[in-house]
Design an enzyme around this catalytic site. Structure first.
Site, PDB file in Angstrom:
ATOM      1  N   PHE A   1      -4.150   8.189   5.208  1.00 21.46           N
ATOM      2  CA  PHE A   1      -4.174   7.760   3.839  1.00 21.46           C
ATOM      3  C   PHE A   1      -3.427   7.193   2.979  1.00 21.46           C
ATOM      4  O   PHE A   1      -3.061   6.438   1.839  1.00 21.46           O
ATOM      5  CB  PHE A   1      -5.020   8.506   2.794  1.00 21.46           C
ATOM      6  N   LYS A   2      -1.777   8.037   2.572  1.00 20.76           N
ATOM      7  CA  LYS A   2      -0.768   7.642   2.186  1.00 20.76           C
ATOM      8  C   LYS A   2       0.085   6.295   2.377  1.00 20.76           C
ATOM      9  O   LYS A   2       0.515   5.616   1.491  1.00 20.76           O
ATOM     10  CB  LYS A   2       0.838   8.318   2.662  1.00 20.76           C
ATOM     11  N   ASP A   3      -0.885   5.073   3.579  1.00 22.11           N
ATOM     12  CA  ASP A   3      -0.290   4.655   3.940  1.00 22.11           C
ATOM     13  C   ASP A   3      -0.835   3.481   3.026  1.00 22.11           C
ATOM     14  O   ASP A   3       0.067   2.409   2.677  1.00 22.11           O
ATOM     15  CB  ASP A   3       0.087   4.144   4.972  1.00 22.11           C
ATOM     16  N   THR A  59       3.439  12.246   3.826  1.00 21.95           N
ATOM     17  CA  THR A  59       3.726  11.349   2.903  1.00 21.95           C
ATOM     18  C   THR A  59       5.038  10.844   3.595  1.00 21.95           C
ATOM     19  O   THR A  59       5.402   9.378   3.248  1.00 21.95           O
ATOM     20  CB  THR A  59       3.580  12.178   1.471  1.00 21.95           C
TER      21      THR A  59
END
Length: 508
Positions: A113-115, A155
Protein backbone atom coordinates in the site's frame (compact mmCIF):
# COMPACT_ATOMS: atom_id res chain seq x y z
CA UNK A 1 -3.43 26.55 2.35
CA UNK A 2 -0.95 26.79 5.22
CA UNK A 3 0.40 24.22 7.66
CA UNK A 4 1.35 24.19 11.33
CA UNK A 5 3.29 21.88 13.61
CA UNK A 6 1.45 19.70 16.12
CA UNK A 7 3.79 21.08 18.77
CA UNK A 8 2.70 24.64 18.14
CA UNK A 9 5.97 26.46 17.52
CA UNK A 10 5.92 26.48 13.71
CA UNK A 11 3.04 27.93 11.67
CA UNK A 12 2.24 29.41 8.29
CA UNK A 13 4.24 26.94 6.22
CA UNK A 14 3.47 26.32 2.56
CA UNK A 15 2.70 22.91 1.09
CA UNK A 16 6.04 22.86 -0.74
CA UNK A 17 8.03 23.63 2.39
CA UNK A 18 6.32 20.97 4.54
CA UNK A 19 6.83 18.32 1.84
CA UNK A 20 10.53 19.10 1.48
CA UNK A 21 11.12 19.63 5.20
CA UNK A 22 9.21 16.57 6.43
CA UNK A 23 9.53 17.01 10.18
CA UNK A 24 8.95 20.44 11.74
CA UNK A 25 11.88 22.17 13.44
CA UNK A 26 10.17 21.86 16.85
CA UNK A 27 9.97 18.08 16.44
CA UNK A 28 6.29 18.08 15.59
CA UNK A 29 4.39 16.81 12.56
CA UNK A 30 2.77 19.10 10.04
CA UNK A 31 -1.02 19.35 9.78
CA UNK A 32 -3.24 21.76 7.80
CA UNK A 33 -4.02 24.96 9.69
CA UNK A 34 -7.57 24.53 8.45
CA UNK A 35 -9.18 21.64 6.60
CA UNK A 36 -10.50 22.63 3.17
CA UNK A 37 -14.17 22.31 2.28
CA UNK A 38 -15.32 19.76 -0.27
CA UNK A 39 -17.37 21.09 -3.19
CA UNK A 40 -21.05 21.14 -2.25
CA UNK A 41 -21.84 18.70 -5.08
CA UNK A 42 -18.88 16.33 -4.55
CA UNK A 43 -21.05 13.21 -4.16
CA UNK A 44 -22.48 13.66 -7.64
CA UNK A 45 -19.66 15.54 -9.39
CA UNK A 46 -17.00 13.00 -8.35
CA UNK A 47 -19.11 9.84 -8.56
CA UNK A 48 -17.74 8.67 -11.93
CA UNK A 49 -14.16 9.88 -11.61
CA UNK A 50 -11.26 7.50 -12.11
CA UNK A 51 -8.79 7.05 -9.26
CA UNK A 52 -6.26 9.53 -10.77
CA UNK A 53 -9.02 12.08 -11.41
CA UNK A 54 -10.30 11.71 -7.85
CA UNK A 55 -6.77 12.03 -6.46
CA UNK A 56 -6.27 15.20 -8.49
CA UNK A 57 -9.37 16.82 -7.02
CA UNK A 58 -8.57 15.86 -3.42
CA UNK A 59 -4.87 16.72 -3.51
CA UNK A 60 -5.58 20.07 -5.19
CA UNK A 61 -7.62 21.09 -2.13
CA UNK A 62 -4.47 20.90 0.03
CA UNK A 63 -1.70 22.43 -2.12
CA UNK A 64 -2.87 26.05 -2.13
CA UNK A 65 -1.18 28.03 -4.89
CA UNK A 66 2.00 25.93 -4.77
CA UNK A 67 0.98 23.67 -7.66
CA UNK A 68 -1.49 24.32 -10.47
CA UNK A 69 -4.42 21.95 -10.88
CA UNK A 70 -3.06 20.82 -14.26
CA UNK A 71 0.34 20.13 -12.69
CA UNK A 72 -1.25 18.03 -9.95
CA UNK A 73 -3.07 16.05 -12.66
CA UNK A 74 0.20 15.39 -14.49
CA UNK A 75 1.96 14.26 -11.30
CA UNK A 76 -0.92 11.96 -10.39
CA UNK A 77 -1.15 10.37 -13.85
CA UNK A 78 2.60 9.73 -13.80
CA UNK A 79 2.42 8.24 -10.31
CA UNK A 80 -0.45 5.82 -10.87
CA UNK A 81 0.48 4.85 -14.40
CA UNK A 82 2.93 2.45 -12.74
CA UNK A 83 0.13 0.32 -11.19
CA UNK A 84 -0.98 -2.96 -12.75
CA UNK A 85 -4.70 -2.09 -12.80
CA UNK A 86 -6.53 0.97 -14.05
CA UNK A 87 -8.59 0.96 -10.83
CA UNK A 88 -5.33 1.46 -8.86
CA UNK A 89 -7.00 0.24 -5.61
CA UNK A 90 -9.78 -2.19 -6.60
CA UNK A 91 -12.52 -3.18 -4.14
CA UNK A 92 -13.28 -6.91 -4.22
CA UNK A 93 -15.84 -9.01 -2.37
CA UNK A 94 -14.60 -11.20 0.48
CA UNK A 95 -17.90 -12.28 2.05
CA UNK A 96 -21.01 -11.13 0.18
CA UNK A 97 -23.39 -12.43 2.84
CA UNK A 98 -21.68 -10.26 5.45
CA UNK A 99 -21.16 -7.28 3.09
CA UNK A 100 -17.40 -7.55 3.66
CA UNK A 101 -14.94 -6.33 1.05
CA UNK A 102 -11.18 -6.15 0.57
CA UNK A 103 -9.68 -2.87 -0.63
CA UNK A 104 -6.60 -4.12 -2.50
CA UNK A 105 -3.86 -1.55 -2.04
CA UNK A 106 -1.04 -3.74 -3.40
CA UNK A 107 -1.13 -3.18 -7.15
CA UNK A 108 1.83 -0.79 -7.33
CA UNK A 109 5.46 -1.52 -8.29
CA UNK A 110 6.40 -3.07 -4.91
CA UNK A 111 3.03 -4.72 -4.21
CA UNK A 112 2.36 -2.82 -0.97
CA UNK A 113 0.00 0.00 0.00
CA UNK A 114 2.95 2.35 0.49
CA UNK A 115 3.22 2.65 -3.31
CA UNK A 116 0.04 4.75 -3.39
CA UNK A 117 1.78 7.50 -1.44
CA UNK A 118 5.42 7.01 -2.36
CA UNK A 119 5.05 6.93 -6.13
CA UNK A 120 3.37 10.33 -5.75
CA UNK A 121 5.86 11.66 -3.20
CA UNK A 122 8.84 10.67 -5.36
CA UNK A 123 7.43 12.59 -8.29
CA UNK A 124 6.56 15.49 -6.00
CA UNK A 125 10.15 15.74 -4.74
CA UNK A 126 11.41 15.72 -8.33
CA UNK A 127 8.86 18.37 -9.39
CA UNK A 128 9.81 20.80 -6.62
CA UNK A 129 13.56 20.34 -7.15
CA UNK A 130 13.33 20.81 -10.90
CA UNK A 131 11.27 23.97 -10.44
CA UNK A 132 13.65 25.40 -7.84
CA UNK A 133 16.68 24.70 -10.01
CA UNK A 134 15.01 26.21 -13.07
CA UNK A 135 14.32 29.43 -11.14
CA UNK A 136 17.66 29.83 -9.34
CA UNK A 137 20.39 32.20 -10.56
CA UNK A 138 23.19 30.44 -12.42
CA UNK A 139 25.63 31.46 -9.70
CA UNK A 140 23.80 29.52 -6.98
CA UNK A 141 24.45 25.83 -6.29
CA UNK A 142 22.04 23.17 -7.53
CA UNK A 143 19.22 22.32 -5.15
CA UNK A 144 19.49 18.71 -3.96
CA UNK A 145 17.78 16.60 -1.32
CA UNK A 146 18.95 13.72 0.85
CA UNK A 147 16.01 11.47 1.65
CA UNK A 148 16.41 9.55 4.90
CA UNK A 149 13.84 7.02 6.02
CA UNK A 150 13.22 4.05 8.28
CA UNK A 151 11.33 0.95 7.25
CA UNK A 152 9.80 -2.12 8.82
CA UNK A 153 9.65 -3.60 5.34
CA UNK A 154 7.33 -1.99 2.81
CA UNK A 155 8.13 1.73 3.14
CA UNK A 156 11.74 1.13 2.15
CA UNK A 157 11.12 -0.66 -1.12
CA UNK A 158 8.25 1.67 -2.05
CA UNK A 159 10.43 4.72 -1.38
CA UNK A 160 13.33 3.26 -3.33
CA UNK A 161 11.14 2.42 -6.33
CA UNK A 162 9.66 5.91 -6.17
CA UNK A 163 13.05 7.67 -6.04
CA UNK A 164 15.55 5.42 -7.84
CA UNK A 165 17.48 7.21 -10.55
CA UNK A 166 15.91 10.59 -9.83
CA UNK A 167 18.22 13.53 -10.43
CA UNK A 168 19.59 15.44 -7.40
CA UNK A 169 18.03 13.02 -4.91
CA UNK A 170 20.03 10.66 -2.68
CA UNK A 171 18.17 7.98 -0.71
CA UNK A 172 19.22 6.35 2.58
CA UNK A 173 16.83 3.69 3.91
CA UNK A 174 17.36 2.16 7.36
CA UNK A 175 15.91 -1.27 8.10
CA UNK A 176 16.24 -3.50 11.19
CA UNK A 177 18.54 -6.41 10.51
CA UNK A 178 16.68 -9.73 10.39
CA UNK A 179 13.26 -8.15 10.98
CA UNK A 180 11.98 -7.79 7.42
CA UNK A 181 10.87 -10.62 5.16
CA UNK A 182 13.36 -12.03 2.60
CA UNK A 183 11.27 -10.64 -0.28
CA UNK A 184 11.05 -7.21 1.35
CA UNK A 185 14.82 -7.12 1.92
CA UNK A 186 15.54 -8.27 -1.63
CA UNK A 187 13.20 -5.64 -3.09
CA UNK A 188 15.35 -3.00 -1.43
CA UNK A 189 18.87 -4.39 -1.71
CA UNK A 190 18.65 -5.52 -5.35
CA UNK A 191 18.12 -1.93 -6.49
CA UNK A 192 21.63 -0.94 -7.52
CA UNK A 193 21.03 2.63 -8.70
CA UNK A 194 23.84 4.92 -7.58
CA UNK A 195 21.53 7.26 -5.65
CA UNK A 196 20.09 4.44 -3.47
CA UNK A 197 21.72 3.34 -0.19
CA UNK A 198 20.26 0.56 1.96
CA UNK A 199 21.45 0.51 5.56
CA UNK A 200 21.01 -2.45 7.90
CA UNK A 201 20.77 -1.51 11.60
CA UNK A 202 21.19 -3.96 14.46
CA UNK A 203 17.98 -3.18 16.33
CA UNK A 204 14.25 -2.70 15.81
CA UNK A 205 12.17 -0.52 13.52
CA UNK A 206 11.66 1.87 16.44
CA UNK A 207 15.45 2.21 16.70
CA UNK A 208 15.64 3.05 13.00
CA UNK A 209 12.80 5.55 13.32
CA UNK A 210 14.40 7.18 16.36
CA UNK A 211 17.65 7.62 14.43
CA UNK A 212 15.79 9.34 11.59
CA UNK A 213 14.04 11.69 14.02
CA UNK A 214 17.35 12.49 15.74
CA UNK A 215 18.93 13.41 12.41
CA UNK A 216 16.02 15.68 11.54
CA UNK A 217 16.41 17.23 15.00
CA UNK A 218 19.95 18.41 14.18
CA UNK A 219 19.37 21.77 12.44
CA UNK A 220 22.89 22.17 11.07
CA UNK A 221 23.06 18.63 9.69
CA UNK A 222 19.54 18.85 8.28
CA UNK A 223 20.34 22.11 6.51
CA UNK A 224 23.76 21.03 5.21
CA UNK A 225 22.40 17.85 3.63
CA UNK A 226 18.89 19.11 2.79
CA UNK A 227 17.24 16.20 4.54
CA UNK A 228 13.86 15.07 3.25
CA UNK A 229 11.45 12.58 4.83
CA UNK A 230 9.65 9.70 3.14
CA UNK A 231 8.20 8.11 6.25
CA UNK A 232 4.59 8.91 7.06
CA UNK A 233 5.82 11.83 9.15
CA UNK A 234 5.74 13.55 5.73
CA UNK A 235 2.30 15.09 5.25
CA UNK A 236 2.21 14.25 1.54
CA UNK A 237 2.16 10.54 2.46
CA UNK A 238 -1.07 10.97 4.42
CA UNK A 239 -2.59 13.25 1.79
CA UNK A 240 -2.10 10.75 -1.05
CA UNK A 241 -3.73 7.96 0.96
CA UNK A 242 -6.97 9.88 1.56
CA UNK A 243 -7.97 9.15 -2.03
CA UNK A 244 -8.55 5.43 -1.65
CA UNK A 245 -11.11 5.93 1.10
CA UNK A 246 -13.18 8.08 -1.25
CA UNK A 247 -12.52 5.68 -4.13
CA UNK A 248 -13.85 2.74 -2.09
CA UNK A 249 -16.96 4.74 -1.17
CA UNK A 250 -17.68 5.58 -4.81
CA UNK A 251 -17.06 1.96 -5.84
CA UNK A 252 -19.85 0.90 -3.49
CA UNK A 253 -22.10 3.59 -4.95
CA UNK A 254 -21.40 2.36 -8.49
CA UNK A 255 -22.24 -1.18 -7.34
CA UNK A 256 -25.69 0.04 -6.40
CA UNK A 257 -25.27 0.56 -2.65
CA UNK A 258 -27.49 3.44 -1.60
CA UNK A 259 -25.94 6.07 0.69
CA UNK A 260 -23.14 3.82 1.97
CA UNK A 261 -21.57 4.55 5.32
CA UNK A 262 -18.87 1.88 5.42
CA UNK A 263 -16.84 0.66 8.35
CA UNK A 264 -13.13 0.71 7.44
CA UNK A 265 -10.95 -1.89 9.19
CA UNK A 266 -7.26 -1.02 8.97
CA UNK A 267 -4.22 -3.10 10.01
CA UNK A 268 -2.35 -0.50 12.04
CA UNK A 269 1.23 -0.04 13.13
CA UNK A 270 2.50 3.49 12.65
CA UNK A 271 -1.08 4.87 12.29
CA UNK A 272 -0.54 6.58 8.92
CA UNK A 273 -2.92 4.41 6.91
CA UNK A 274 -5.88 4.86 9.24
CA UNK A 275 -5.01 8.52 9.84
CA UNK A 276 -5.78 9.11 6.16
CA UNK A 277 -9.20 7.63 6.91
CA UNK A 278 -9.62 10.08 9.79
CA UNK A 279 -8.91 12.99 7.44
CA UNK A 280 -11.32 11.56 4.84
CA UNK A 281 -14.00 11.35 7.54
CA UNK A 282 -13.18 14.87 8.74
CA UNK A 283 -13.59 16.20 5.20
CA UNK A 284 -17.11 14.76 5.12
CA UNK A 285 -16.79 11.21 3.77
CA UNK A 286 -19.70 9.14 5.20
CA UNK A 287 -18.09 6.65 7.56
CA UNK A 288 -19.56 4.21 10.07
CA UNK A 289 -16.42 3.66 12.10
CA UNK A 290 -12.66 3.48 11.62
CA UNK A 291 -11.41 0.26 13.21
CA UNK A 292 -7.80 -0.04 14.38
CA UNK A 293 -6.55 -3.62 14.04
CA UNK A 294 -3.25 -4.36 15.78
CA UNK A 295 -1.09 -7.42 16.25
CA UNK A 296 0.57 -8.22 19.60
CA UNK A 297 2.32 -4.83 19.44
CA UNK A 298 -0.87 -3.19 20.60
CA UNK A 299 -0.14 0.30 21.93
CA UNK A 300 -3.02 1.71 19.86
CA UNK A 301 -5.54 -0.91 20.97
CA UNK A 302 -4.57 -0.38 24.61
CA UNK A 303 -5.03 3.37 24.21
CA UNK A 304 -8.55 3.06 22.77
CA UNK A 305 -9.56 0.80 25.66
CA UNK A 306 -7.82 2.67 28.49
CA UNK A 307 -6.96 6.23 27.44
CA UNK A 308 -3.34 5.55 28.37
CA UNK A 309 -0.68 5.70 25.68
CA UNK A 310 2.11 3.57 27.09
CA UNK A 311 5.21 1.93 25.65
CA UNK A 312 5.44 -1.76 26.43
CA UNK A 313 9.08 -1.23 27.27
CA UNK A 314 9.65 -4.39 29.31
CA UNK A 315 8.70 -6.78 26.53
CA UNK A 316 9.97 -4.47 23.76
CA UNK A 317 8.91 -4.96 20.17
CA UNK A 318 7.50 -8.45 19.64
CA UNK A 319 8.30 -10.27 16.38
CA UNK A 320 5.04 -11.37 14.73
CA UNK A 321 3.94 -12.81 11.37
CA UNK A 322 2.95 -9.24 10.40
CA UNK A 323 6.36 -7.50 10.73
CA UNK A 324 5.39 -4.18 9.14
CA UNK A 325 3.22 -3.57 12.23
CA UNK A 326 5.90 -4.52 14.76
CA UNK A 327 6.35 -1.15 16.46
CA UNK A 328 6.62 0.17 19.99
CA UNK A 329 5.29 3.69 19.33
CA UNK A 330 3.01 4.87 16.51
CA UNK A 331 4.61 8.13 15.43
CA UNK A 332 1.67 9.34 13.32
CA UNK A 333 -0.70 9.14 16.26
CA UNK A 334 0.57 12.57 17.30
CA UNK A 335 -1.44 14.16 14.50
CA UNK A 336 -4.72 12.72 15.77
CA UNK A 337 -3.76 13.55 19.36
CA UNK A 338 -3.51 17.22 18.39
CA UNK A 339 -7.19 17.27 17.46
CA UNK A 340 -8.10 15.50 20.71
CA UNK A 341 -6.09 18.09 22.66
CA UNK A 342 -7.69 21.04 20.86
CA UNK A 343 -11.23 19.77 21.25
CA UNK A 344 -11.11 18.10 24.67
CA UNK A 345 -8.01 19.01 26.69
CA UNK A 346 -7.93 22.78 26.24
CA UNK A 347 -10.39 24.31 28.75
CA UNK A 348 -13.76 25.17 27.23
CA UNK A 349 -13.37 28.63 28.72
CA UNK A 350 -10.84 29.30 25.96
CA UNK A 351 -13.25 30.31 23.21
CA UNK A 352 -10.86 31.87 20.70
CA UNK A 353 -10.02 29.17 18.11
CA UNK A 354 -6.47 30.40 17.48
CA UNK A 355 -5.77 30.31 21.22
CA UNK A 356 -7.18 26.79 21.48
CA UNK A 357 -4.90 25.65 18.67
CA UNK A 358 -1.85 27.20 20.30
CA UNK A 359 -2.68 25.57 23.63
CA UNK A 360 -3.17 22.23 21.88
CA UNK A 361 0.46 22.47 20.79
CA UNK A 362 1.50 22.94 24.41
CA UNK A 363 -0.49 19.87 25.45
CA UNK A 364 1.18 17.80 22.74
CA UNK A 365 4.65 18.96 23.77
CA UNK A 366 3.95 17.88 27.34
CA UNK A 367 2.53 14.51 26.28
CA UNK A 368 5.52 13.80 24.05
CA UNK A 369 7.91 14.78 26.85
CA UNK A 370 6.07 12.47 29.25
CA UNK A 371 6.30 9.66 26.71
CA UNK A 372 10.01 10.24 26.34
CA UNK A 373 10.82 10.46 30.04
CA UNK A 374 8.35 8.05 31.65
CA UNK A 375 7.16 5.97 28.70
CA UNK A 376 3.50 6.93 29.00
CA UNK A 377 0.83 9.61 29.23
CA UNK A 378 -2.93 9.54 29.71
CA UNK A 379 -5.68 11.63 28.15
CA UNK A 380 -8.77 12.90 29.92
CA UNK A 381 -12.04 10.91 29.94
CA UNK A 382 -13.52 13.48 27.57
CA UNK A 383 -10.64 13.03 25.12
CA UNK A 384 -10.92 9.25 25.32
CA UNK A 385 -14.62 9.47 24.56
CA UNK A 386 -13.77 11.74 21.63
CA UNK A 387 -11.39 9.11 20.28
CA UNK A 388 -14.03 6.40 20.67
CA UNK A 389 -16.49 8.44 18.65
CA UNK A 390 -14.16 7.93 15.69
CA UNK A 391 -12.33 4.67 16.37
CA UNK A 392 -13.01 1.15 17.50
CA UNK A 393 -10.09 -1.16 18.12
CA UNK A 394 -9.09 -4.76 18.71
CA UNK A 395 -6.01 -6.95 18.43
CA UNK A 396 -5.09 -10.22 16.75
CA UNK A 397 -2.73 -12.88 18.08
CA UNK A 398 -0.19 -14.72 15.94
CA UNK A 399 -2.33 -17.87 16.13
CA UNK A 400 -5.41 -16.00 14.93
CA UNK A 401 -3.40 -14.46 12.10
CA UNK A 402 -2.47 -17.90 10.78
CA UNK A 403 -5.98 -19.23 11.37
CA UNK A 404 -7.56 -16.36 9.42
CA UNK A 405 -5.27 -16.91 6.44
CA UNK A 406 -6.17 -20.61 6.49
CA UNK A 407 -9.90 -19.94 6.92
CA UNK A 408 -10.28 -17.77 3.84
CA UNK A 409 -7.96 -19.88 1.69
CA UNK A 410 -9.98 -23.01 2.52
CA UNK A 411 -13.29 -21.59 1.25
CA UNK A 412 -14.97 -22.75 -1.95
CA UNK A 413 -13.80 -19.52 -3.55
CA UNK A 414 -10.41 -19.08 -1.84
CA UNK A 415 -8.90 -15.70 -1.11
CA UNK A 416 -5.27 -15.61 0.02
CA UNK A 417 -4.61 -12.94 2.64
CA UNK A 418 -1.21 -11.62 3.58
CA UNK A 419 -0.57 -11.69 7.37
CA UNK A 420 -1.22 -7.95 7.86
CA UNK A 421 -4.52 -8.04 6.02
CA UNK A 422 -5.37 -11.17 8.02
CA UNK A 423 -5.06 -9.10 11.20
CA UNK A 424 -7.67 -6.68 9.86
CA UNK A 425 -10.01 -9.41 8.63
CA UNK A 426 -9.80 -11.24 11.98
CA UNK A 427 -10.74 -8.05 13.83
CA UNK A 428 -13.60 -7.42 11.38
CA UNK A 429 -14.91 -10.94 12.03
CA UNK A 430 -14.47 -10.49 15.79
CA UNK A 431 -16.47 -7.26 15.78
CA UNK A 432 -19.12 -8.50 13.35
CA UNK A 433 -22.03 -8.20 15.79
CA UNK A 434 -21.03 -4.67 16.81
CA UNK A 435 -20.69 -3.65 13.16
CA UNK A 436 -24.10 -5.04 12.26
CA UNK A 437 -25.68 -3.03 15.10
CA UNK A 438 -24.78 0.13 13.18
CA UNK A 439 -27.68 -0.89 10.92
CA UNK A 440 -28.63 0.04 7.40
CA UNK A 441 -26.94 -2.98 5.84
CA UNK A 442 -23.55 -1.54 6.70
CA UNK A 443 -20.63 -2.58 4.52
CA UNK A 444 -17.23 -3.47 5.97
CA UNK A 445 -14.09 -2.59 4.02
CA UNK A 446 -10.86 -4.27 5.13
CA UNK A 447 -7.76 -2.56 3.80
CA UNK A 448 -5.32 -5.06 2.28
CA UNK A 449 -1.85 -3.67 2.72
CA UNK A 450 0.38 -6.11 0.82
CA UNK A 451 0.45 -8.95 -1.69
CA UNK A 452 0.65 -12.33 0.07
CA UNK A 453 3.75 -13.27 -1.94
CA UNK A 454 5.75 -10.76 0.12
CA UNK A 455 5.28 -12.96 3.20
CA UNK A 456 5.79 -16.49 1.95
CA UNK A 457 6.86 -17.95 5.31
CA UNK A 458 3.72 -16.87 7.16
CA UNK A 459 1.35 -17.70 4.31
CA UNK A 460 2.80 -21.16 3.68
CA UNK A 461 2.79 -21.97 7.39
CA UNK A 462 -0.86 -20.99 7.69
CA UNK A 463 -1.98 -22.98 4.66
CA UNK A 464 0.14 -26.08 5.27
CA UNK A 465 -0.70 -26.25 8.98
CA UNK A 466 -4.34 -26.32 7.91
CA UNK A 467 -3.65 -29.38 5.79
CA UNK A 468 -3.96 -27.60 2.44
CA UNK A 469 -1.43 -27.32 -0.35
CA UNK A 470 -0.27 -24.18 -2.11
CA UNK A 471 2.02 -23.84 -5.10
CA UNK A 472 3.59 -20.60 -4.03
CA UNK A 473 5.37 -20.09 -7.34
CA UNK A 474 1.97 -19.83 -9.00
CA UNK A 475 1.04 -16.68 -7.07
CA UNK A 476 4.36 -14.86 -7.43
CA UNK A 477 4.06 -11.57 -9.34
CA UNK A 478 6.52 -11.57 -12.28
CA UNK A 479 8.97 -9.11 -10.60
CA UNK A 480 9.35 -11.53 -7.66
CA UNK A 481 10.51 -14.46 -9.79
CA UNK A 482 14.24 -14.92 -9.22
CA UNK A 483 14.39 -11.81 -7.03
CA UNK A 484 16.21 -13.55 -4.16
CA UNK A 485 19.02 -14.60 -6.51
CA UNK A 486 19.79 -11.15 -7.89
CA UNK A 487 22.93 -9.17 -6.90
CA UNK A 488 22.46 -7.11 -3.75
CA UNK A 489 24.05 -4.08 -2.15
CA UNK A 490 23.58 -3.13 1.49
CA UNK A 491 25.58 -1.20 4.08
CA UNK A 492 25.70 -2.14 7.77
CA UNK A 493 25.81 0.45 10.52
CA UNK A 494 25.79 0.69 14.29
CA UNK A 495 22.54 1.50 16.07
CA UNK A 496 23.47 5.16 16.53
CA UNK A 497 22.44 8.48 14.99
CA UNK A 498 26.08 9.58 14.97
CA UNK A 499 27.12 6.48 13.04
CA UNK A 500 24.35 6.93 10.48
CA UNK A 501 25.17 10.63 10.10
CA UNK A 502 28.78 9.77 9.32
CA UNK A 503 27.66 7.11 6.85
CA UNK A 504 25.56 9.71 5.02
CA UNK A 505 28.52 12.09 4.88
CA UNK A 506 30.78 9.33 3.54
CA UNK A 507 28.37 8.31 0.76
CA UNK A 508 27.25 11.69 -0.54
Amino acid sequence: MKYRSTRGQVKGQSFESVVLEGLASDGGLYIPEQLPALPSDWQTAWAQLTFPQLATELISLFVGTDIKHSEVATLVEKSYGTFDTAEVTPLVDLDRAANTHILELFHGPTYAFKDVALQFLGNLFEFFLERRNARKPASEPTHKITVVGATSGDTGSAAIYGLRGKKNISVFILHPEGRVSPIQEAQMTTVLDANVHNVSIKGTFDDCQDIVKQLFGRPAFKKEHSLGAINSINWARILAQITYYFHAYFTLVRKGVSDPKPVYVVPSGNFGDILAGFYARSLGLPTGKLVIATNANDILDRFVHSGKYEKNSEQGVLATPSPAMDILVSSNFERFLWYLARDHEVPQSVEDQAAREDQAGSVIRQWMEDLKTSGAFAVSPAALEGARQVFWSDRCSDEDTYATIAKYYAREQPYLLDPHTAVGVHVADKLREDIEKIGGGVHTICLSTAHPAKFSEAVLKAVHDDGKSLDFQSILPPPFVGLLDKPKRCLTCANSADAVAQLIVDHQ
